[in-house]
Design a protein around this motif. Sequence first.
Motif, PDB file in Angstrom:
ATOM      1  N   UNK A 174      30.534  33.024  50.863  1.00 40.11           N
ATOM      2  CA  UNK A 174      29.068  33.108  50.866  1.00 40.11           C
ATOM      3  C   UNK A 174      28.632  33.650  52.220  1.00 40.11           C
ATOM      4  N   UNK A 175      27.823  34.714  52.197  1.00 43.07           N
ATOM      5  CA  UNK A 175      27.488  35.424  53.428  1.00 43.07           C
ATOM      6  C   UNK A 175      26.071  35.170  53.919  1.00 43.07           C
ATOM      7  N   UNK A 208      17.188  34.073  48.318  1.00 38.10           N
ATOM      8  CA  UNK A 208      18.191  35.027  47.843  1.00 38.10           C
ATOM      9  C   UNK A 208      19.523  34.760  48.531  1.00 38.10           C
ATOM     10  N   UNK A 209      20.603  34.762  47.757  1.00 38.07           N
ATOM     11  CA  UNK A 209      21.938  34.440  48.258  1.00 38.07           C
ATOM     12  C   UNK A 209      22.850  35.645  48.065  1.00 38.07           C
ATOM     13  N   UNK A 210      23.678  35.943  49.082  1.00 34.91           N
ATOM     14  CA  UNK A 210      24.671  37.013  48.955  1.00 34.91           C
ATOM     15  C   UNK A 210      26.064  36.430  49.169  1.00 34.91           C
ATOM     16  N   UNK A 211      27.025  36.981  48.416  1.00 38.52           N
ATOM     17  CA  UNK A 211      28.411  36.530  48.521  1.00 38.52           C
ATOM     18  C   UNK A 211      29.352  37.678  48.230  1.00 38.52           C
ATOM     19  N   UNK A 212      30.507  37.592  48.848  1.00 42.72           N
ATOM     20  CA  UNK A 212      31.599  38.559  48.662  1.00 42.72           C
ATOM     21  C   UNK A 212      32.674  37.896  47.817  1.00 42.72           C
ATOM     22  N   UNK A 213      33.210  38.623  46.827  1.00 40.38           N
ATOM     23  CA  UNK A 213      34.326  38.094  46.055  1.00 40.38           C
ATOM     24  C   UNK A 213      35.477  39.083  46.098  1.00 40.38           C
ATOM     25  N   UNK A 214      36.678  38.539  46.073  1.00 43.11           N
ATOM     26  CA  UNK A 214      37.895  39.323  46.225  1.00 43.11           C
ATOM     27  C   UNK A 214      38.562  39.482  44.872  1.00 43.11           C
ATOM     28  N   UNK A 215      38.530  40.702  44.339  1.00 47.32           N
ATOM     29  CA  UNK A 215      39.069  40.979  43.026  1.00 47.32           C
ATOM     30  C   UNK A 215      40.500  41.461  43.081  1.00 47.32           C
ATOM     31  N   UNK A 216      41.015  41.972  41.973  1.00 43.21           N
ATOM     32  CA  UNK A 216      42.398  42.454  41.928  1.00 43.21           C
ATOM     33  C   UNK A 216      42.558  43.768  42.682  1.00 43.21           C
ATOM     34  N   UNK A 217      43.785  44.072  43.031  1.00 46.11           N
ATOM     35  CA  UNK A 217      44.174  45.326  43.697  1.00 46.11           C
ATOM     36  C   UNK A 217      43.336  45.541  44.963  1.00 46.11           C
TER      37      UNK A 217
END
Length: 325
Positions: free
Chosen positions: A175-176, A183-192
């Motif tokens: 969560x950034x 308002x909420x911003x977040x980064x998520x780490x996906x595949x590859x």
Amino acid sequence: MVKVRGLVLSAAFLAACVVGSPTAYAAAACEWVTTDLPVPAGVTFNDVHAGSDNGEWVLGQGYDAAYVAGTFVWHNGVPTGEFIPQARVGDVNNYGVLMSNANDAAYRIKDGVRERLEPAPESSSRSWGEHINNAGDVAGLSGYMSMYGPVLVWPAGSTTPRELPNTRNGLVRIVKGIDDAGNVVALEMGPVNQHFSHVWDRDGRQTRLETLPGDYSADVEFIRDGRIFGKSVPQDWQQPSTVVEWGMDGKVVRTFPEIYNPLDVDASGHVLGQVSNSRNAVWRGPGQLDTPPGLQGVLMAENGDVYGTESDENFKSRPRHARCG
């Protein structure tokens, strides 16, 4: 702010210009006045790591006489005398309300009184907070150290969280930020090794932040007043990323080719950013970089003041404050 809609722009064009009104951010360089921030007696200073939007409250990390790590607080440039041991206090708002994480949970702290924030039902047994806004809303997750979600908001005055949708799919998240509108911003780490970034408004509506044409990942860094900052990243990590600003619709509205990592923004739209491995500067418009002297700035208040550290030849750091005269 002018947003460009319905146009197909090349990545090269976007990286070479600023979208929107160039005069909106025109400003002369400051006559900076840089001073030391006093370190509390008995504390060994380590770093400056967070501050309120108005710059009145700033958090430092250090060690007490027993070499126990903890957080201390400046209010209007003066240490409050409060040292919070064995806790990384992550954020503070304009009213001096702290957001802290201890071994068992996230906490709000006001005037020394701690309020334990509960995890989401049927998730982790603990909570983890990341940011607090000026209303007192805290954004974070259920789970240790911002890992697997779900993403939560603890509304001001409540220790019971509100869960944001589509955040129980097992992806690692960070969560950034949360702004004063909720308002909420977040980064998520996906595949590859692909990163996705999203913004949720106060009603829980989720919007994905786009990349520049041809790029692979969107890495959000922070949000202030509905303005979202981060990087558009190519798949080849050896190629440079582009610092961007997004609107709440997830569209890129501005690029910053002069900086490669955004750190903070003031009320005038001037962006504090990293411009080299050893230099941070204030972006005041296309081609306009202004470096506060005598410190490596890491925080910027709404009025443009910059907070950071200066290190001597023995790598001993001291906290400093630069005011734009």
